[in-house]
Design a protein around this motif. Structure first.
Motif, mmCIF file in Angstrom:
data_model
loop_
_atom_site.group_PDB
_atom_site.id
_atom_site.type_symbol
_atom_site.label_atom_id
_atom_site.label_comp_id
_atom_site.label_asym_id
_atom_site.label_seq_id
_atom_site.Cartn_x
_atom_site.Cartn_y
_atom_site.Cartn_z
ATOM 1 N N ARG A 1 0.827 -1.210 0.000
ATOM 2 C CA ARG A 1 0.000 0.000 0.000
ATOM 3 C C ARG A 1 0.860 1.258 0.000
ATOM 4 N N GLN B 1 -7.354 -0.615 11.552
ATOM 5 C CA GLN B 1 -8.560 -1.442 11.580
ATOM 6 C C GLN B 1 -8.553 -2.485 10.478
ATOM 7 N N GLU B 2 -7.713 -2.296 9.471
ATOM 8 C CA GLU B 2 -7.701 -3.242 8.364
ATOM 9 C C GLU B 2 -6.501 -4.179 8.449
ATOM 10 N N PRO C 1 -12.578 10.627 8.046
ATOM 11 C CA PRO C 1 -12.288 9.202 8.071
ATOM 12 C C PRO C 1 -11.388 8.794 6.910
ATOM 13 N N ARG C 2 -10.859 7.599 7.007
ATOM 14 C CA ARG C 2 -9.946 7.102 5.986
ATOM 15 C C ARG C 2 -10.725 6.736 4.722
ATOM 16 N N ILE C 3 -10.074 6.911 3.557
ATOM 17 C CA ILE C 3 -10.698 6.439 2.329
ATOM 18 C C ILE C 3 -10.028 5.128 1.912
ATOM 19 N N THR C 4 -10.588 4.457 0.940
ATOM 20 C CA THR C 4 -10.011 3.169 0.560
ATOM 21 C C THR C 4 -8.913 3.360 -0.474
ATOM 22 N N GLN D 1 -10.283 4.351 -3.856
ATOM 23 C CA GLN D 1 -10.694 5.756 -3.923
ATOM 24 C C GLN D 1 -9.486 6.667 -3.995
ATOM 25 N N LEU E 1 -13.457 3.424 10.743
ATOM 26 C CA LEU E 1 -12.974 4.181 9.590
ATOM 27 C C LEU E 1 -11.701 4.946 9.935
ATOM 28 N N THR F 1 -16.966 12.128 3.307
ATOM 29 C CA THR F 1 -16.064 11.002 3.084
ATOM 30 C C THR F 1 -16.702 9.698 3.549
ATOM 31 N N MET F 2 -17.359 9.771 4.716
ATOM 32 C CA MET F 2 -18.013 8.576 5.232
ATOM 33 C C MET F 2 -19.132 8.131 4.294
ATOM 34 N N MET G 1 -19.371 8.646 1.142
ATOM 35 C CA MET G 1 -18.786 8.124 -0.088
ATOM 36 C C MET G 1 -18.413 6.652 0.082
ATOM 37 N N ARG G 2 -17.919 6.289 1.262
ATOM 38 C CA ARG G 2 -17.521 4.901 1.465
ATOM 39 C C ARG G 2 -18.699 4.018 1.852
ATOM 40 N N GLN H 1 -21.622 2.555 -0.448
ATOM 41 C CA GLN H 1 -21.321 1.582 -1.496
ATOM 42 C C GLN H 1 -21.268 0.145 -1.016
ATOM 43 N N THR I 1 -13.156 -5.286 -0.953
ATOM 44 C CA THR I 1 -11.736 -5.218 -0.619
ATOM 45 C C THR I 1 -11.536 -5.242 0.893
ATOM 46 N N LEU I 2 -10.287 -5.433 1.287
ATOM 47 C CA LEU I 2 -9.954 -5.504 2.710
ATOM 48 C C LEU I 2 -10.384 -4.251 3.461
ATOM 49 N N SER I 3 -10.364 -3.110 2.771
ATOM 50 C CA SER I 3 -10.730 -1.862 3.449
ATOM 51 C C SER I 3 -12.171 -1.868 3.900
ATOM 52 N N ASP I 4 -13.008 -2.716 3.286
ATOM 53 C CA ASP I 4 -14.427 -2.707 3.626
ATOM 54 C C ASP I 4 -14.746 -3.595 4.821
ATOM 55 N N PRO J 1 -13.650 -3.702 8.120
ATOM 56 C CA PRO J 1 -14.050 -3.046 9.358
ATOM 57 C C PRO J 1 -15.328 -2.230 9.218
#
Lengths: 317, 547
Positions: free
Chosen positions: A139, A209-210, A280-283, A286, B294, B367-368, B370-371, B374, B527-530, B532
């Protein structure tokens, strides 16, 4: 003697250590305020010794090298990362008497040194023999590649405007007018900076968290201390570059001096912290689409704007 | 209701009777017809199977299976029983998982705890209980816990060995040419809590998710059978610390039903009041936890600050902030000193002060949105098929709320509406939490006013009315009770024996169990980001997941 002082006191080791301790404390205290907490409180006035104690604790702890890792890669990288992160301090014109290394390619040196750092972090993740670290390393790489284009292009805009890569000259030539012309470049630089420093909303590589702690996961004790210090030295390098390129360096309102340089760096840090407390964090996906669809085209437009402004306001190319 | 009765009449049953207002209770004479009954019921519209609860009767050598079917649309419910033989070899029954997806884990649980084998179950592995209980049926009445606990060292070694074996083998079977790997998300992970998700990933892409649960298994269902009826509340409230009051309300209602006790209106209103305070303290943590996942901790900190004031009230009432043990069969445990309401007033004021800020900064966070918009989408059909409840169900537009479907305590006098969202994404569930938080505080206001008025007019005596006597020994009987817990529907099935001072069997049906079942469905191809984000939006508590 001068060289020794420059290497170990200012702007060398001691200065960076003090900066790390001070900025860490400031981050904690400022975040606590935004969180409606108290933050460090008991050790020293307003908890100022707390970070010092934390770092001394990390230094005295046993340094664990996990079974199965490549020990050279694992233990060398933190040191290399720290040294690479400290080097830009030698090129930044802190006051009139600096930089330590006088060169007409100062800007290039800064950009290269800041750009190497993520690859070293990737190697720490690669050498950790841990799935989380490896994902974190990948990453870091993906993020730095997509952020670096915008970073480089926006960092080059002062050089284009003033026609020099000598940082001292850039500072000397900067005016309120040049600040306004370079402001779009500064915004792009700031966003790319968040990506390079892995700050929210781009804290994807160490998204706890990931993937637990990304490339940091296996590190502890001295090695972790070195990596953390490298991260804070990197903060200084990037903030210092921003101050030099866009905010007029050590020039102040009534008098000039290092204090103005420091205050300007702190202002960048405060904006960064406030974003950290509210976004918050984006993916990863994104981030990639944001970077390549918006940030890079805007940074290209910015280069065009600087060229147009140069012709319009300064009358020459 | 009549239609369900007609369906049941086609099969051979021991009895068909009305139970409570919206339930039918029936017992099949033979377990062979279960599958065809279930099929007919599903066609009729009872699409959710709430839980499967075996009860062990060594005296008659039978295990009585209890199935609870629910129709979330028309609120018709069926309690269906049938007997199966008790010997381990013959203890088997047709699996309902092919018809009711929600039965999957519940049948696995019955298999691990009672040794009931479900024929044609697609995935009958043990669940919850640790390695040393494999093949042992710990919840049967004749299971010797003392003997089991003597071999602790051997059992620990078994658990460790099983882990090591899995660690060595879990990637051997994967295709060597692909980049697939198995990533453990938990049990020691910054965002997981005590649960482990085995995530098969290809880089960042998720191939499948297999939850491994049971890390905080306390065998609560067994624990209550060792305590008397009042002592059992401390086990029941440990379903999850975040909302402990409502679980005690559910248990107390079941005991009162068997004892035939009617509690006072004052105690009913106190149950509403305390229950909503507990719900608020749970929901504010849920909101904060969502943003924690997040990577943003600000909301959690702000909400913990708010929550302290509600806990202050619980402390002034019961002496404890978290594990209050404040509800017991017969009413509420303590009388009310009216000055305690000052604490509550402070909490409500604190809430009013901060809630708008939470809305503008966090609920509307771009931002929240947007995630979260989806991922994690659940349709209304999914809700019914998988038996989901609480904010997850209402987030997908299904109007189900036990407080209104089957009012308990004083909820029939409370002025409230169903709150729903349309799309059923993670974002909708977050908004649900926020809206229900406001609803709960509104109910607290109503209950507070009602109690104050009642005391002022002399209708309530706050120091004496809180409790009516419930006999220490109850008659033989059984009852079910449902409450709207912070996370969704909790169904309790209580069985007592003649003149016994202990519960014979208590089944706790907890919502997180069903919600965790959905993770594979929701996370496939994401994806892994989703991970949590979706996990956090399902509002899972590991306490009621494992029990």
């Amino acid at each position: 003697m001068d060289t020794l002082i420059q290497a170990f006191v200012f702007p060398g080791l001691l200065y960076i250590l003090l900066w790390t301790v001070g900025l860490f404390w400031f981050f904690r205290k400022f975040m606590a305020k935004l969180h409606k907490r108290v933050g460090p409180h008991y050790n020293g006035p307003a908890g100022t010794y707390q970070t010092l104690f934390d770092f001394s604790k990390l230094l005295t702890k046993e340094s664990i090298t996990p079974h199965g890792v490549n020990p050279y890669l694992f233990s060398m990288m933190p040191l290399l990362a720290l040294i690479t992160a400290m080097l830009p301090a030698a090129f930044i014109p802190w006051t009139e008497d600096y930089p330590v290394v006088v060169t007409s390619y100062g800007l290039l040196a800064l950009v290269v040194l800041i750009g190497i750092e993520p690859f070293l972090l990737f190697l720490t993740g690669f050498g950790s023999e841990n799935k989380y670290s490896f994902l974190g390393g990948i990453r870091v790489l993906a993020q730095s590649i997509s952020m670096e284009t915008a970073f480089l292009l926006s960092a080059l805009s002062p050089a284009l405007l003033f026609g020099t890569m000598n940082l001292t000259e850039i500072v000397e030539q900067s005016t309120w007018l040049s600040f306004l012309i370079l402001f779009p470049g500064f915004v792009v630089y700031f966003i790319a900076l968040l990506g390079l420093l892995e700050q929210p909303p781009f804290n994807i590589p160490d998204a706890e968290q990931e993937i637990v702690y990304g490339f940091y996961t296996e590190y502890s004790g001295t090695n972790y201390f070195l990596l953390k210090m490298a991260a804070f030295a990197e903060f200084m390098a990037v903030f210092g570059t921003a101050t030099t390129l866009f905010l007029g360096g050590h020039y102040g309102i009534f008098f000039d001096g290092y204090i103005f340089f420091f205050v300007k760096m702190l202002m960048v840090a405060i904006v960064m912290m406030t974003i950290r407390a509210a976004t918050p964090r984006i993916t990863l996906k994104q981030m990639l689409s944001f970077s390549w669809r918006y940030l890079v085209p805007i940074s290209l437009l910015n280069v065009a704007w600087v060229m147009v402004a140069k012709v319009f306001f300064f009358g020459s190319i | 209701m009549q239609k369900i009765k007609d369906i049941l009449k086609e099969f051979s049953t021991e009895y068909i009777e009305d139970y409570k207002k919206i339930w039918i209770k029936s017992k099949l004479t033979t377990s062979d017809s279960l599958l065809s009954v279930a099929k007919a019921l599903k066609e009729e519209g009872l699409r959710s199977l709430s839980t499967v609860s075996p009860t062990d009767f060594p005296d008659t050598d039978t295990i009585e299976m209890n199935y609870f079917f629910e129709d979330l649309q028309t609120k018709r419910n069926l309690w269906l029983k049938c007997d199966i033989p008790r010997e381990i070899e013959k203890c088997e029954i047709a699996s309902l998982t092919p018809l009711f997806a929600s039965a999957n884990w519940h049948e696995r649980e019955a298999f691990s705890m009672f040794g009931v084998r479900f024929l044609n179950h697609p995935d009958l592995r043990p669940i919850i209980a640790s390695e040393d209980f494999k093949g042992k049926a710990p919840f049967r009445r004749d299971f010797d816990w003392d003997a089991h606990e003597k071999d602790t060292m051997i059992h620990m070694k078994m658990i460790v060995d099983a882990f090591k074996e899995e660690q060595e083998n879990n990637e051997i079977n994967l295709d060597a040419d692909s980049s697939e790997m198995v990533l453990n998300w938990g049990p020691t992970h910054p965002a997981s809590g005590p649960i482990r998700l085995r995530i098969h990933t290809d880089g960042e892409e998720i191939i499948s998710v297999d939850p491994d649960i049971g890390y905080v298994w306390r065998a609560l269902e067994h624990l209550v059978t060792k305590k008397d009826f009042i002592g059992a509340i401390v086990a029941v409230e440990r379903l999850c610390f975040m909302d402990n009051i409502n679980s005690m309300v559910g248990y107390s209602m079941a005991v009162e039903e068997i004892a035939g006790t009617e509690i006072t209106p004052f105690a009913k209103w106190m149950r509403v009041l305390l229950g909503e305070v507990a719900r608020v303290s749970s929901h504010v943590m849920g909101l904060g936890g969502f943003f924690n996942n997040l990577g943003l901790h600000t909301l959690f900190m702000w909400n913990m600050d708010m929550r302290e004031f509600f806990l202050d009230f619980l402390e002034s009432y019961s002496g404890a902030r978290i594990a209050t043990a404040a509800i017991e069969p017969g009413g509420v445990r303590y009388g009310l000193d009216m000055t305690m309401f000052d604490e509550l007033q402070k909490a409500i004021e604190k809430f009013d002060e901060g809630i708008d800020e939470v809305y503008t900064i966090f609920v509307q966070n771009p931002t929240m949105k947007m995630r979260a918009k989806q991922v994690g989408q659940l349709s209304a059909d999914d809700i019914e098929d998988f038996g989901l409840s609480g904010i997850v169900a209402r987030g997908s537009g299904v109007k189900t709320d036990i407080r209104m479907d089957e009012p308990y305590a004083a909820y029939d006098e409370v002025d409230m509406e169903y709150i729903t969202q349309k799309d059923g994404t993670s974002y909708d569930r977050f908004v649900m939490l926020f809206e229900e938080l406001k609803q709960s505080v509104n109910i607290i206001r109503q209950a507070k006013k009602h109690i104050e008025d009642g005391v002022a007019s002399g209708a309530f005596n706050p120091t004496k009315d809180h409790m009516v006597k419930v006999p220490k020994k109850l008659p033989k009987g059984e009852a079910i009770s449902r409450v709207e817990w912070a996370r969704g529907e909790v169904l309790m099935h209580l069985v007592t024996q003649e003149k016994s001072s202990k519960p014979y069997r208590l089944k706790l049906r907890a919502p997180s169990f069903n919600h965790t079942m959905m993770l594979d469905h929701l996370l496939k191809d994401k994806t892994l980001s989703d991970v949590p984000l979706v996990f956090g939006s399902l509002y899972i508590c590991q306490g009621d997941l494992d029990r």
